[in-house]
Each structure stands twice: as structure tokens, then as C-alpha cells.
Design a protein around this motif. Structure first.
Motif, PDB file in Angstrom:
ATOM      1  N   HIS A  97       0.772  -1.286   0.158  1.00  0.00           N
ATOM      2  CA  HIS A  97      -0.091   0.038  -0.188  1.00  0.00           C
ATOM      3  C   HIS A  97       0.880   1.267  -0.143  1.00  0.00           C
ATOM      4  O   HIS A  97       0.550   2.217  -0.657  1.00  0.00           O
ATOM      5  CB  HIS A  97      -0.814   0.063   1.165  1.00  0.00           C
ATOM      6  N   GLN A  99       3.964   1.648  -0.927  1.00  0.00           N
ATOM      7  CA  GLN A  99       4.815   1.563  -2.216  1.00  0.00           C
ATOM      8  C   GLN A  99       4.035   2.388  -3.014  1.00  0.00           C
ATOM      9  O   GLN A  99       4.536   3.060  -4.148  1.00  0.00           O
ATOM     10  CB  GLN A  99       5.194   0.521  -2.588  1.00  0.00           C
ATOM     11  N   THR A 100       2.526   2.403  -3.229  1.00  0.00           N
ATOM     12  CA  THR A 100       1.709   2.829  -4.157  1.00  0.00           C
ATOM     13  C   THR A 100       1.985   4.557  -4.134  1.00  0.00           C
ATOM     14  O   THR A 100       1.644   5.144  -5.186  1.00  0.00           O
ATOM     15  CB  THR A 100       0.389   2.374  -4.028  1.00  0.00           C
TER      16      THR A 100
END
Length: 131
Positions: A97, A99-100
Motif C-alpha cells: 500500500h 509503495q503505491t
């Protein structure tokens, strides 16, 4: 304290990040209690500390439970650690999550216990910093 999540991350994903990370600490405490491990001085605790630095925000979740040697290796490798009633993917989901939105998760073991440092850029800010 307010703990606003990453602006580009929807609320459900942010709640899942916090839930997975705090639940990880609570589940570890429960496992130690079931196994008969002695209470640490001051009892078992989990701390959630939000913060901000130039261009980024962060949240550090710390618990004072003992961290077995085999878990230390898994923590450093960010490997799943299946356990009773779960697949051990909670922190991997948190990392995915974050990293997005250009964020990160840094996992470590301190003198107090297990530490998960979640970091993400401020909206319009710079790159997140690992702890």
C-alpha cells in the motif's frame, strides 16, 4: 494525536496499514502470553507515534515483546511469517500500500522490541525517508 494517512492512499487502505501493523504487535504479545513467556518489566505494551519531517510524514509502531532470533532474520528479509490463524502477510500488504504512494516500511528490532516505521511523502513533498 492526529494521524492523517498518505493523501493519495484511500482511507480503507490506510486503516488496513494501521490495523495490520498494530495487530502484528498485539498478536505477538498474545503468542508470548500463551507460551508462558514472562512479562517484560512494566508489562506488555504497543506504542503508536506519528510524526513529520521535511517533506514526509511517518508513523512508528513499537512493541516491547521479545523478538525470537528466527523472527529477526524474517524481519530483515521482510519475509512472511505464517502463524496460527494467519498467513503472515500483514506487513507485506502494508508495504505494498505505501509503495503505491511513494512510501516505505522499515522494520527493525530495537532494545525495546519490534519496530515498524511507516513513511510516506507529504502531498507535494519529497521522497519518503527510511528510518
Amino acid at each position: 494525536a492526529d494521524l492523517p494517512g498518505p493523501g493519495a492512499l484511500d482511507e480503507a487502505a490506510w486503516v488496513q496499514c494501521l490495523d495490520n501493523t498494530v495487530r502484528n504487535a498485539l498478536d505477538a504479545h498474545a503468542a508470548h502470553a500463551r507460551s508462558g513467556d514472562p512479562l517484560p518489566d512494566g508489562g506488555r505494551w504497543v506504542a503508536v507515534q506519528p510524526g513529520a519531517a521535511a517533506g514526509s510524514r511517518h508513523c512508528t509502531i513499537t512493541d516491547n515483546g521479545p523478538v525470537p532470533a528466527n523472527w529477526r532474520t524474517a524481519v530483515q528479509a521482510r519475509a512472511a511469517r505464517p502463524g496460527e490463524g494467519h498467513l503472515g502477510l500483514g506487513l507485506a500488504v502494508v508495504a505494498a500500500h505505501l509503495q503505491t504512494v511513494g512510501g516505505s516500511v522499515a522494520l527493525s528490532v530495537s532494545a525495546e522490541g519490534f519496530v515498524a516505521h511507516l513513511a510516506w511523502p507529504e502531498p507535494g513533498g519529497g521522497v519518503s525517508a527510511e528510518a
